[in-house]
Design a protein around this motif. Structure first.
Motif, PDB file in Angstrom:
ATOM      1  N   ARG A 114       0.807  -1.227   0.000  1.00  0.00           N
ATOM      2  CA  ARG A 114       0.000   0.000   0.000  1.00  0.00           C
ATOM      3  C   ARG A 114       0.838   1.274   0.000  1.00  0.00           C
ATOM      4  N   VAL A 115       2.071   1.212   0.509  1.00  0.00           N
ATOM      5  CA  VAL A 115       2.867   2.441   0.617  1.00  0.00           C
ATOM      6  C   VAL A 115       3.939   2.568  -0.469  1.00  0.00           C
ATOM      7  N   THR A 116       4.318   1.470  -1.092  1.00  0.00           N
ATOM      8  CA  THR A 116       5.398   1.489  -2.084  1.00  0.00           C
ATOM      9  C   THR A 116       5.119   2.471  -3.219  1.00  0.00           C
ATOM     10  N   CYS A 117       3.888   2.542  -3.668  1.00  0.00           N
ATOM     11  CA  CYS A 117       3.538   3.396  -4.805  1.00  0.00           C
ATOM     12  C   CYS A 117       3.782   4.884  -4.538  1.00  0.00           C
ATOM     13  N   PHE A 118       3.861   5.279  -3.272  1.00  0.00           N
ATOM     14  CA  PHE A 118       4.070   6.693  -2.933  1.00  0.00           C
ATOM     15  C   PHE A 118       5.539   7.124  -3.067  1.00  0.00           C
ATOM     16  N   GLU A 119       6.452   6.160  -3.158  1.00  0.00           N
ATOM     17  CA  GLU A 119       7.889   6.437  -3.299  1.00  0.00           C
ATOM     18  C   GLU A 119       8.377   7.459  -2.268  1.00  0.00           C
ATOM     19  N   THR A 124      10.076   9.615   8.638  1.00  0.00           N
ATOM     20  CA  THR A 124       8.925   9.966   9.475  1.00  0.00           C
ATOM     21  C   THR A 124       7.636   9.940   8.660  1.00  0.00           C
ATOM     22  N   LYS A 125       7.693  10.467   7.464  1.00  0.00           N
ATOM     23  CA  LYS A 125       6.515  10.453   6.600  1.00  0.00           C
ATOM     24  C   LYS A 125       6.105   9.017   6.277  1.00  0.00           C
ATOM     25  N   LEU A 126       7.079   8.151   6.003  1.00  0.00           N
ATOM     26  CA  LEU A 126       6.766   6.756   5.706  1.00  0.00           C
ATOM     27  C   LEU A 126       6.096   6.077   6.898  1.00  0.00           C
ATOM     28  N   VAL A 127       6.592   6.325   8.088  1.00  0.00           N
ATOM     29  CA  VAL A 127       5.978   5.736   9.290  1.00  0.00           C
ATOM     30  C   VAL A 127       4.528   6.199   9.406  1.00  0.00           C
ATOM     31  N   ASN A 128       4.290   7.480   9.172  1.00  0.00           N
ATOM     32  CA  ASN A 128       2.923   8.012   9.258  1.00  0.00           C
ATOM     33  C   ASN A 128       2.013   7.408   8.190  1.00  0.00           C
ATOM     34  N   VAL A 129       2.496   7.315   6.963  1.00  0.00           N
ATOM     35  CA  VAL A 129       1.683   6.755   5.881  1.00  0.00           C
ATOM     36  C   VAL A 129       1.431   5.265   6.129  1.00  0.00           C
ATOM     37  N   ALA A 130       2.430   4.556   6.622  1.00  0.00           N
ATOM     38  CA  ALA A 130       2.252   3.124   6.928  1.00  0.00           C
ATOM     39  C   ALA A 130       1.232   2.935   8.052  1.00  0.00           C
ATOM     40  N   THR A 131       1.235   3.831   9.023  1.00  0.00           N
ATOM     41  CA  THR A 131       0.258   3.752  10.116  1.00  0.00           C
ATOM     42  C   THR A 131      -1.151   3.947   9.574  1.00  0.00           C
ATOM     43  N   ILE A 132      -1.321   4.901   8.678  1.00  0.00           N
ATOM     44  CA  ILE A 132      -2.625   5.126   8.039  1.00  0.00           C
ATOM     45  C   ILE A 132      -3.023   3.929   7.194  1.00  0.00           C
ATOM     46  N   ALA A 133      -2.061   3.371   6.445  1.00  0.00           N
ATOM     47  CA  ALA A 133      -2.336   2.199   5.601  1.00  0.00           C
ATOM     48  C   ALA A 133      -2.740   1.014   6.450  1.00  0.00           C
ATOM     49  N   ARG A 135      -4.363   1.108   9.263  1.00  0.00           N
ATOM     50  CA  ARG A 135      -5.750   1.330   9.735  1.00  0.00           C
ATOM     51  C   ARG A 135      -6.743   0.891   8.667  1.00  0.00           C
ATOM     52  N   GLY A 136      -6.392   1.090   7.395  1.00  0.00           N
ATOM     53  CA  GLY A 136      -7.272   0.709   6.305  1.00  0.00           C
ATOM     54  C   GLY A 136      -7.193  -0.770   5.969  1.00  0.00           C
TER      55      GLY A 136
END
Length: 137
Positions: A114-119, A124-133, A135-136
């Protein structure tokens, strides 16, 4: 505290007891001969001390870091463990981008997908996006 290298070395050595004290007496004599009486720097002292007392522990932590994956850990716990161990493996993650890539590789496959596509190149941003991912998930 504004101490010189020599004062730092003297104070640290003063705090040694037992085997550490005996080790330093011998090591200091060898260094004095090698340096021909020049002052032992704080950097030299720390290197000798760490090589003697922490080398094996550092190797174990670096190995643990190398094998670290998220598994059943939460994103937050995985990130905390990752940062704790990363300092022992600076050769594997010398900069922000490599640290971010390595963290992403260790994520649970569904979250990683889910996060790889965001490059993302910022840890810190990756940790936040992974946390959101997560949850989904």
């Amino acid at each position: 505290m504004g101490c010189t290298d020599g004062q730092n070395v003297l104070y640290a050595a003063y705090k040694f007891i037992g085997g550490a004290s005996r080790w330093w007496e011998t090591k200091k004599e060898l260094l004095d001969q090698e340096l021909r009486g020049a002052e032992i720097t704080w950097a030299c002292f720390k290197k000798e001390f760490n090589d003697r007392f922490f080398s094996r522990a550092q190797q174990l932590c670096a190995k643990e870091f190398h094998n670290l994956v998220q598994g059943n850990l939460t994103i937050e716990l995985y990130a905390a463990k990752f940062m704790e161990l990363a300092r022992f493996a600076l050769n594997l993650v010398p900069d922000e981008e490599s640290r971010t890539e390595r963290f992403q590789e260790g994520l649970h496959p569904r979250i990683r997908d889910r996060v790889t596509c965001f490059e993302i190149k910022d840890f810190t941003k990756l940790v936040n996006v992974a946390t959101i991912a997560k949850r989904g998930h």
